[in-house]
Design a protein around this motif. Structure first.
Motif, mmCIF file in Angstrom:
data_model
loop_
_atom_site.group_PDB
_atom_site.id
_atom_site.type_symbol
_atom_site.label_atom_id
_atom_site.label_comp_id
_atom_site.label_asym_id
_atom_site.label_seq_id
_atom_site.Cartn_x
_atom_site.Cartn_y
_atom_site.Cartn_z
ATOM 1 N N VAL A 386 13.231 0.593 -1.460
ATOM 2 C CA VAL A 386 12.651 1.925 -1.694
ATOM 3 C C VAL A 386 11.212 1.791 -2.178
ATOM 4 N N GLY A 387 10.980 0.847 -3.083
ATOM 5 C CA GLY A 387 9.626 0.641 -3.586
ATOM 6 C C GLY A 387 8.650 0.251 -2.498
ATOM 7 N N LEU A 390 7.725 3.370 -0.631
ATOM 8 C CA LEU A 390 6.804 4.203 -1.413
ATOM 9 C C LEU A 390 5.385 3.649 -1.374
ATOM 10 N N ARG A 393 3.875 4.415 1.963
ATOM 11 C CA ARG A 393 3.471 5.817 2.093
ATOM 12 C C ARG A 393 2.195 6.107 1.322
ATOM 13 N N ARG A 394 2.011 5.441 0.203
ATOM 14 C CA ARG A 394 0.800 5.642 -0.596
ATOM 15 C C ARG A 394 -0.397 4.883 -0.047
ATOM 16 N N VAL A 435 8.418 -0.167 -8.830
ATOM 17 C CA VAL A 435 7.752 0.973 -8.180
ATOM 18 C C VAL A 435 8.753 2.101 -7.959
ATOM 19 N N ALA A 436 9.947 1.756 -7.485
ATOM 20 C CA ALA A 436 10.969 2.774 -7.245
ATOM 21 C C ALA A 436 11.423 3.418 -8.549
ATOM 22 N N SER A 439 8.840 5.713 -9.999
ATOM 23 C CA SER A 439 8.765 6.957 -9.235
ATOM 24 C C SER A 439 9.854 7.928 -9.671
ATOM 25 N N ARG A 443 9.439 11.736 -11.550
ATOM 26 C CA ARG A 443 10.023 12.983 -11.065
ATOM 27 C C ARG A 443 10.698 13.782 -12.173
ATOM 28 N N GLN A 461 1.332 8.030 -9.387
ATOM 29 C CA GLN A 461 1.909 8.353 -8.092
ATOM 30 C C GLN A 461 1.111 7.727 -6.967
#
Length: 476
Positions: A386-387, A390, A393-394, A435-436, A439, A443, A461
Motif C-alpha cells: 500500500v505504501g 501511495l 501516486r504522490r 508510509v501506509a 497515511s 485520515r 500527504q
C-alpha cells in the motif's frame, strides 16, 4: 520514468499553539523511540541470548575483531584457535569485525561486550531509518518508521547474535538515507557519499555490491540538473552532469573498497577482492539435497563433505569449491528456476516458512521470536505494498525502497534462502509500511487541531520535506 515539478513545501513549519515547536517535538519523540529500541535490544540480549555458546560465524566475527585490534591482521580465527596455525583468510568481508574491533581497542574484548556494542549499532539504525522516512514521506512517516524499527523483531533479532546482518542493516539504512539526500541535492559530493555507503554495504555483505547496479546507477542517471538553460543546452549539460556524478559515486565506492582488496591481493595465491567465502557457500548450496526434498532452496553441510582433496590455502580453496559448484550447476540447469524460487520464498517467508523457523534455530534464533518476526513481516509486506502505491501516486521517489529488496532477492536466488538474508532489506519494508500507516493516521487525526497543522498535513500527504523543494520528484 517521468518527472514533474512540485510546489515548494516548507521544510519545518513551526507550531505556535503549544510549548514546543513542531520540529522540537519531533526530535523529542524520536529520542524516546530510540530509547525504547535500545531497551528492547538489551532485554533480548540479557533475557534470551546471554549466556550463549559462541560458535560458527559469531565466533569468527568476535575473534577476528580481537585479532585485528591486537595488530595481528586477518587470519582464520578457527585455525588459530583450534590448530594454532596462522592462515590468512577473508571468509567474510571485514566491516563487521572492524567495527567490533573498536570496543576491543579500549579493552572491551569479551563476547558479551561485543554483543552490547552490536545492540548499540542496531539502535543507531532506528535513527537513520526515521530520518530516511522523514525525508522520503514527511515527519509522521519518519516517526512511524522509527517506531517500527525499534520494535519489529526483524530489525533486532540478529543484533545480539553477533552476525553481519546488524552491520548490513545499518549500512543499507545509510544507503537509503543518502539516496534520498542525493535526490534532493543532486550534487557531486552527495553522489560520492552514496557511493561510499554502497561500499560500506558491500564490505558488510559482499552481495550488496549489487546495489551499485540496482540503485546507484539508475538513480544517478534519473537525476536531472536544475533548470534555467535552453532545452538543448540543458539536456546536454544534464547528461554530462549525470555522467560526472556517476563517476564520483563509482570512484568513492572503489576507493573505499580498495584498501581491503589490495590487502587481499598481496596475501593470497588467487585473486580475491571482497571475500574468499563464495566457493564454500556455493559448495553447501548446490547439490542433490538442496535441489530436492526438505532442504530445497536451503543449504546442507554434507554437500561440501563429499568434495575431497580441497586445498588449504584459502583463495585456492575458494576457486576449488567454486569450480565444483559450477560443474554441478552446469549439469542441473533445468532445475535452477525451481531452486531459485524456493530460495527467494524462504528468504521472504512464503515458502515453507515454519520449517525455516526451525532451521533458524541452528543459528541460535529463538523459535518463538522468529515466528513473531514472520507474522510481523507478513503484516508489514501487505502495508508496504500500500505504501508503494501511495508513493507512486504522490510522484515521490520510490526507486531506493524497491531496489534494495530486489537486489537482496537476486543475491538470495544465487546462493540460498534463509530468513537472515532478508535482514538487510528490512529497512525498506519498514519504510514502505510506515508510509501506509502514516497515511491512515493522517485520515483520522483532525488537521486543524493545532496551529500550522493544515500545512504540515499537506507536507506529510505530499511526502515533501525537502531541503531543496525546487527539485523535481520522479514517478519512480
Amino acid at each position: 520514468m517521468t518527472e514533474t515539478a512540485t510546489a515548494p513545501v516548507p521544510a519545518e513549519i513551526p507550531e505556535t499553539g503549544g510549548p514546543w515547536p513542531r520540529s522540537q517535538r519531533w526530535w523529542l519523540l524520536l529520542v524516546l523511540i530510540v530509547a525504547v529500541g535500545l531497551g528492547v535490544r538489551l532485554w533480548y540480549l540479557f533475557g534470551w541470548m546471554h549466556p550463549v555458546v559462541v560458535q560458527g560465524d559469531p565466533l569468527y566475527y568476535h575473534q577476528a575483531a580481537n585479532l585485528f585490534a591486537d595488530g595481528r591482521g586477518w587470519p582464520d580465527p578457527y585455525e588459530l584457535k583450534l590448530n594454532h596455525r596462522y592462515v590468512p583468510d577473508a571468509q567474510h568481508p571485514p566491516l563487521t569485525s572492524a567495527l567490533l574491533a573498536l570496543p576491543s581497542l579500549v579493552g572491551l574484548t569479551t563476547f558479551l561486550e561485543h554483543q552490547v556494542f552490536d545492540c548499540l549499532l542496531g539502535t543507531l539504525t532506528i535513527l537513520v531509518v526515521a530520518l530516511t522516512g522523514r525525508r522520503a514521506a514527511g515527519p509522521a512517516a519518519g516517526l512511524v518508521a522509527g517506531g517500527l524499527a525499534a520494535v519489529y523483531p526483524g530489525m533486532w533479532i540478529n543484533d545480539p547474535l553477533l552476525m553481519s546482518e546488524t552491520t548490513g542493516i545499518l549500512a543499507c539504512s545509510m544507503v537509503l538515507w543518502l539516496a534520498y539526500r542525493f535526490w534532493d541535492r543532486r550534487g557531486y559530493l552527495d553522489a560520492a557519499l552514496l557511493g561510499l555507503a554502497t561500499a560500506a554495504a558491500a564490505l558488510a555483505r559482499a552481495e550488496l555490491l549489487l546495489l551499485s547496479v540496482f540503485l546507484v546507477t539508475p538513480l544517478v542517471l534519473m537525476a536531472r540538473a536544475p533548470g534555467g538553460l535552453p532545452v538543448a543546452e540543458a539536456a546536454t549539460a544534464s547528461w554530462g552532469r549525470r555522467a560526472g556524478m556517476l563517476a564520483a559515486a563509482g570512484a568513492a565506492c572503489v576507493l573505499a573498497i580498495a584498501p581491503w582488496a589490495v590487502y587481499n591481493l598481496t596475501r593470497f595465491n588467487e585473486p580475491e577482492y571482497l571475500s574468499t567465502g563464495l566457493g564454500t557457500t556455493l559448495a553447501v548450496t548446490h547439490c542433490d539435497t538442496t535441489y530436492h526434498g526438505p532442504f530445497l532452496g536451503w543449504w546442507d553441510f554434507k554437500c561440501i563433505l563429499k568434495i575431497k582433496n580441497e586445498p588449504t590455502e584459502r583463495s585456492e580453496r575458494d576457486v576449488f569449491y567454486r569450480e565444483a559448484a559450477y560443474r554441478y550447476i552446469g549439469d542441473h540447469k533445468a532445475e535452477l528456476p525451481k531452486v531459485a524460487l524456493a530460495r527467494a520464498g524462504r528468504t521472504w517467508g512464503v515458502f515453507r516458512p515454519f520449517q525455516q523457523v526451525r532451521f533458524d534455530t541452528i543459528e541460535s534464533r529463538p523459535a518463538g521470536l522468529s515466528k513473531a518476526a514472520l507474522f510481523s513481516l507478513w503484516v508489514l509486506m501487505a502495508a508496504g505494498a500500500v505504501g508503494a502505491v501511495l508513493l507512486r501516486r504522490r510522484r515521490a521517489l520510490l526507486l531506493p525502497l524497491l531496489a534494495l529488496p530486489v537486489a537482496l532477492t537476486v543475491a538470495s536466488t544465487m546462493v540460498y534462502g534463509t530468513s537472515r538474508f532478508r535482514a538487510v532489506a528490512e529497512p525498506a519494508v519498514v519504510l514502505l509500511a510506515a508510509v501506509a500507516f502514516a497515511s491512515i493516521r493522517a485520515r483520522f487525526v483532525p488537521r486543524g487541531r493545532h496551529s500550522g497543522s493544515r500545512a504540515t498535513a499537506r507536507a506529510e500527504q505530499a511526502g515533501q520535506e525537502r531541503e531543496h523543494p525546487q527539485a523535481p520528484a520522479p514517478a519512480l
